[in-house]
Design an enzyme around this catalytic site. Structure first.
Site, PDB file in Angstrom:
ATOM      1  N   GLY A 130       0.801  -1.055  -0.155  1.00 15.64           N
ATOM      2  CA  GLY A 130      -0.293   0.070  -0.013  1.00 15.64           C
ATOM      3  C   GLY A 130       1.276   1.617  -0.112  1.00 15.64           C
ATOM      4  O   GLY A 130       1.918   1.477   0.123  1.00 15.64           O
ATOM      5  N   CYS A 188       5.400  -5.538   1.615  1.00 14.32           N
ATOM      6  CA  CYS A 188       5.597  -4.154   1.073  1.00 14.32           C
ATOM      7  C   CYS A 188       4.873  -3.824   2.025  1.00 14.32           C
ATOM      8  O   CYS A 188       5.680  -3.943   3.906  1.00 14.32           O
ATOM      9  CB  CYS A 188       5.109  -4.203  -0.107  1.00 14.32           C
ATOM     10  SG  CYS A 188       6.053  -1.930   0.184  1.00 14.32           S
ATOM     11  N   TYR A 189       4.084  -2.961   2.144  1.00 16.55           N
ATOM     12  CA  TYR A 189       3.613  -2.746   3.909  1.00 16.55           C
ATOM     13  C   TYR A 189       3.027  -3.489   5.073  1.00 16.55           C
ATOM     14  O   TYR A 189       2.580  -3.119   5.733  1.00 16.55           O
ATOM     15  CB  TYR A 189       2.292  -1.558   3.134  1.00 16.55           C
ATOM     16  CG  TYR A 189       1.761  -0.659   3.754  1.00 16.55           C
ATOM     17  CD1 TYR A 189       1.922   0.732   4.236  1.00 16.55           C
ATOM     18  CD2 TYR A 189       0.373  -1.501   4.676  1.00 16.55           C
ATOM     19  CE1 TYR A 189       1.278   1.046   5.490  1.00 16.55           C
ATOM     20  CE2 TYR A 189      -0.614  -0.408   5.374  1.00 16.55           C
ATOM     21  CZ  TYR A 189       0.087   0.356   6.273  1.00 16.55           C
ATOM     22  OH  TYR A 189      -0.493   1.169   6.721  1.00 16.55           O
ATOM     23  N   HIS A 241       7.516  -7.206  -4.488  1.00 16.45           N
ATOM     24  CA  HIS A 241       6.566  -7.775  -5.317  1.00 16.45           C
ATOM     25  C   HIS A 241       6.789  -9.161  -5.847  1.00 16.45           C
ATOM     26  O   HIS A 241       6.338  -9.267  -6.683  1.00 16.45           O
ATOM     27  CB  HIS A 241       5.786  -6.451  -6.167  1.00 16.45           C
ATOM     28  CG  HIS A 241       4.954  -5.507  -5.135  1.00 16.45           C
ATOM     29  ND1 HIS A 241       4.254  -5.298  -4.287  1.00 16.45           N
ATOM     30  CD2 HIS A 241       6.160  -4.567  -4.302  1.00 16.45           C
ATOM     31  CE1 HIS A 241       3.873  -4.249  -3.333  1.00 16.45           C
ATOM     32  NE2 HIS A 241       5.505  -3.920  -4.208  1.00 16.45           N
ATOM     33  N   GLU A 265       4.238 -10.877  -6.705  1.00 19.65           N
ATOM     34  CA  GLU A 265       3.292 -11.569  -7.117  1.00 19.65           C
ATOM     35  C   GLU A 265       3.356 -10.894  -8.983  1.00 19.65           C
ATOM     36  O   GLU A 265       2.755 -11.237 -10.360  1.00 19.65           O
ATOM     37  CB  GLU A 265       1.792 -10.080  -7.341  1.00 19.65           C
ATOM     38  CG  GLU A 265       1.428  -9.121  -6.795  1.00 19.65           C
ATOM     39  CD  GLU A 265       2.224  -7.850  -5.518  1.00 19.65           C
ATOM     40  OE1 GLU A 265       3.043  -9.277  -4.985  1.00 19.65           O
ATOM     41  OE2 GLU A 265       2.361  -6.954  -5.161  1.00 19.65           O
ATOM     42  N   ASP A 282     -18.908 -11.889 -20.257  1.00 19.57           N
ATOM     43  CA  ASP A 282     -19.259 -11.964 -19.010  1.00 19.57           C
ATOM     44  C   ASP A 282     -21.361 -11.980 -18.655  1.00 19.57           C
ATOM     45  O   ASP A 282     -21.319 -12.805 -18.004  1.00 19.57           O
ATOM     46  CB  ASP A 282     -18.846 -10.757 -18.015  1.00 19.57           C
ATOM     47  CG  ASP A 282     -18.267 -10.219 -17.411  1.00 19.57           C
ATOM     48  OD1 ASP A 282     -16.655 -11.177 -18.543  1.00 19.57           O
ATOM     49  OD2 ASP A 282     -17.248  -8.807 -17.302  1.00 19.57           O
ATOM     50  N   LYS A 332     -11.901 -11.432 -14.335  1.00 16.27           N
ATOM     51  CA  LYS A 332     -12.211 -11.366 -15.916  1.00 16.27           C
ATOM     52  C   LYS A 332     -11.819 -12.965 -16.221  1.00 16.27           C
ATOM     53  O   LYS A 332     -12.281 -13.840 -17.298  1.00 16.27           O
ATOM     54  CB  LYS A 332     -11.848 -10.218 -16.662  1.00 16.27           C
ATOM     55  CG  LYS A 332     -12.075 -10.427 -18.120  1.00 16.27           C
ATOM     56  CD  LYS A 332     -13.390  -9.646 -18.007  1.00 16.27           C
ATOM     57  CE  LYS A 332     -13.725  -9.592 -19.804  1.00 16.27           C
ATOM     58  NZ  LYS A 332     -15.182  -8.637 -19.593  1.00 16.27           N
TER      59      LYS A 332
END
Ligand code: XMP
Length: 533
Positions: free
Chosen positions: A58, A89-90, A175, A177, A234, A389
């Protein structure tokens, strides 16, 4: 919703732009993941019943007044269950601060790719020594927390990772990710399967069964269900899933606004009926929409008119259906995705998560034209409320929705009306449809379509002089646009080879009546938007 796999991973969100990426990576590793605001009450966290918890990054600083903090009882709860925790991180800085360490502003901000060296064995880095990681932080750990040791250091000498001596608590300053971090997926897998001892137990197929069961249980046996098919991914996949659960009790309505692409109405109807066997009624409402749009040039007024007319047409169709069935459908299927849920949730009271939610909310209100209002008095079936998605595409593939349909470029609710600059007439729509079809077909035949996030032709409300055959012409201009993007929020124009653009221009000027000039839009977003209106 009842969560589909026992080994559920909870992600507490502190406003990182990457939080949804963490969720997605976890699912790619075969685990069910769920994001809750980082400030969620302990009750909400306990109710979820996670097997492991990730604290996201964050943009705030833990030492700032008003920075987002977890519920005061969080760490006691995590301790009492001995739950594995990974702070990113945060999230790591929250862990450090709570356990008596210190976070301070770094002299130099660490940003971008940076080398990380593992200095102490740790379950997180099993089989990993030196790697490049993505950093994005201005604060650093200046005193290690009690009971923790350093496990990895950045090339700048800063603390890059920590682990608790006895408890399953891990912190990383980078990070994992984002794809820029080498071994990022491996580090997350090590956290889940190594450090947490969990077994991957989630997959798309089992999710379909769970969702079908859930729909069957929630919709009473005598209830009828309605769905507005837009021709988008969708709503189509949602209807296909609900059809699998409820069969003939599902009734789909496809509103052809007359503002769709070339042959779009016929193509999607063929898909719905012949391939997916969905029970669908087509409403040809071109005359209604064009009638309401006559003489209107202002983009926002066009959007409002289309939105209101869509609701009126759907309402009429629902009443017709009620007369035929002799009963009012009581449920409405919607293809709402998890990002839509986050985007429309109220802004939290503190911290950057609030800013994100608020920002997204503004964008959403502009984009929900073509949606249905909340007071239609249906109960909602939203099978994809917890999904992303790409996962809906995965479900679509499993359910037999053709992949070329699933991979189509996004198309806005107001359709060609926002690509015909100025007044929308049937003639203008036909001209644009024809030019757009040539462009899209050439993108496909030259292998470019899948490299582009969204491509479109736009009809400009000006005429220019040209020469065709022996004569001087005075005809309209078509603009072409193609962008790459990951979410539509920012976009870059696509750097076509000029030869390709020349071939498209030739065909459009030769084949489309009323056009004698083609131009290519080389503006990114920002400053431009993707659509021209
Ligand atoms: P802009 O033009 O805002 O578009 O850069 C970003 C993405 O959103 C789509 N878009 C819309 N979608 N209703 C929709 O359903 C709308 O009113 C609308 N306006 C823009 C656009 O096609 C692009 O994918």
């Amino acid at each position: 919703m009842k969560h589909p796999a026992p080994n559920k991973i909870l992600i507490l969100d502190y406003g990182s732009q990457f939080t949804q990426l963490i969720a997605r990576r976890i699912r790619e590793l075969g685990f069910y993941s769920y994001v809750l605001p980082g400030t969620s009450s302990i009750q909400r966290i306990e109710d979820f019943g996670a097997k492991a918890v990730i604290l996201s990054g964050g943009p705030a600083s833990v030492y700032e007044a008003g920075s987002p903090k977890p519920a005061p009882e969080l760490w006691t709860y995590l301790d009492s269950k001995n739950l594995p925790v990974l702070g990113i991180c945060y999230g790591m800085q929250l862990m450090v601060e709570h356990h008596g360490g210190r976070i301070k502003a770094a002299d130099k901000r660490e940003y971008g790719r940076m080398g990380v060296a593992v200095e102490h064995p740790c379950a997180l880095f099993s089989g990993i020594r030196n790697f490049q990681a993505w950093m994005s932080h201005g604060d650093e750990t200046s005193k290690l927390p009690n009971g923790f040791h350093l496990t990895a250091r950045s090339a700048e000498g800063a603390v890059a990772a920590i682990a608790h001596e006895k408890k399953p608590l891990f912190g990383i300053q980078f990070h994992p990710e984002v794809t820029h971090t080498e071994k990022g997926a491996e580090i997350l897998r090590n956290f889940l399967t190594g450090a947490s001892g969990l077994k991957a137990d989630w997959e798309m197929r089992s999710l379909i069964d769970t969702l079908v069961e859930k729909i069957k249980t929630e919709v009473p046996a005598d209830a009828e269900v309605i769905c507005a098919l837009s021709g988008g991914v969708d709503s189509t996949v949602a209807a296909t899933l609900v059809h699998r659960a409820l069969g003939k009790r599902l009734h789909c309505i496809f509103v052809d606004t007359g503002l769709l692409r070339f042959e779009e109405g016929n193509r999607v109807m063929a898909l719905f009926t012949e391939k997916l066997h969905l029970p669908v009624t087509r409403i040809n409402a071109e005359t209604r929409f064009l009638g309401k749009l006559a003489g209107v040039s202002d983009p926002e007024r066009k959007r409002k008119i289309i939105g209101a007319e869509f609701i009126a047409v759907f309402d009429d169709a629902a009443k017709d259906l009620e007369r035929t069935l002799g009963t009012k459908p009581s449920f409405l299927v919607q293809g709402t995705l998890y990002p839509d849920v986050i985007e429309s949730s109220p802004a939290p009271s503190s911290g950057s998560a609030g800013a994100t939610a608020h920002h997204s909310h503004t964008i959403k209100s502009h984009h929900n034209v073509g949606g249905l209002p909340e007071d239609l008095q249906f109960k909602l079936i939203e099978p994809f409320r917890d999904l992303f998605k790409d996962e809906v595409r995965g479900i679509g593939r499993e359910l037999g929705v053709p992949s070329d349909f699933l991979e189509r470029h996004p198309f806005p609710g107001p359709g060609l009306a926002v690509r015909i600059l100025g007044e929308v007439t049937r003639e203008a729509a036909d001209t644009l449809r024809h030019a757009d079809e040539i462009y899209i077909e050439m993108l496909k035949s030259e292998g470019l379509y899948s490299k582009i996030w969204q491509a479109m032709a736009i009809l400009l409300p000006i005429k220019t002089v040209g020469v065709q055959g022996d004569g001087r012409t005075h005809k309209q201009v078509i603009a072409l646009r193609a962008v790459t993007s990951s979410d539509g929020m920012t976009a870059d124009f696509y750097p076509f080879d000029l030869g390709f653009l020349g071939r498209v221009s030739n065909r459009i000027c030769n084949e489309v009546r009323g056009v004698n000039r083609v131009t290519y839009d080389i503006t990114s977003k920002p400053p431009a938007t993707i659509e021209w209106e």
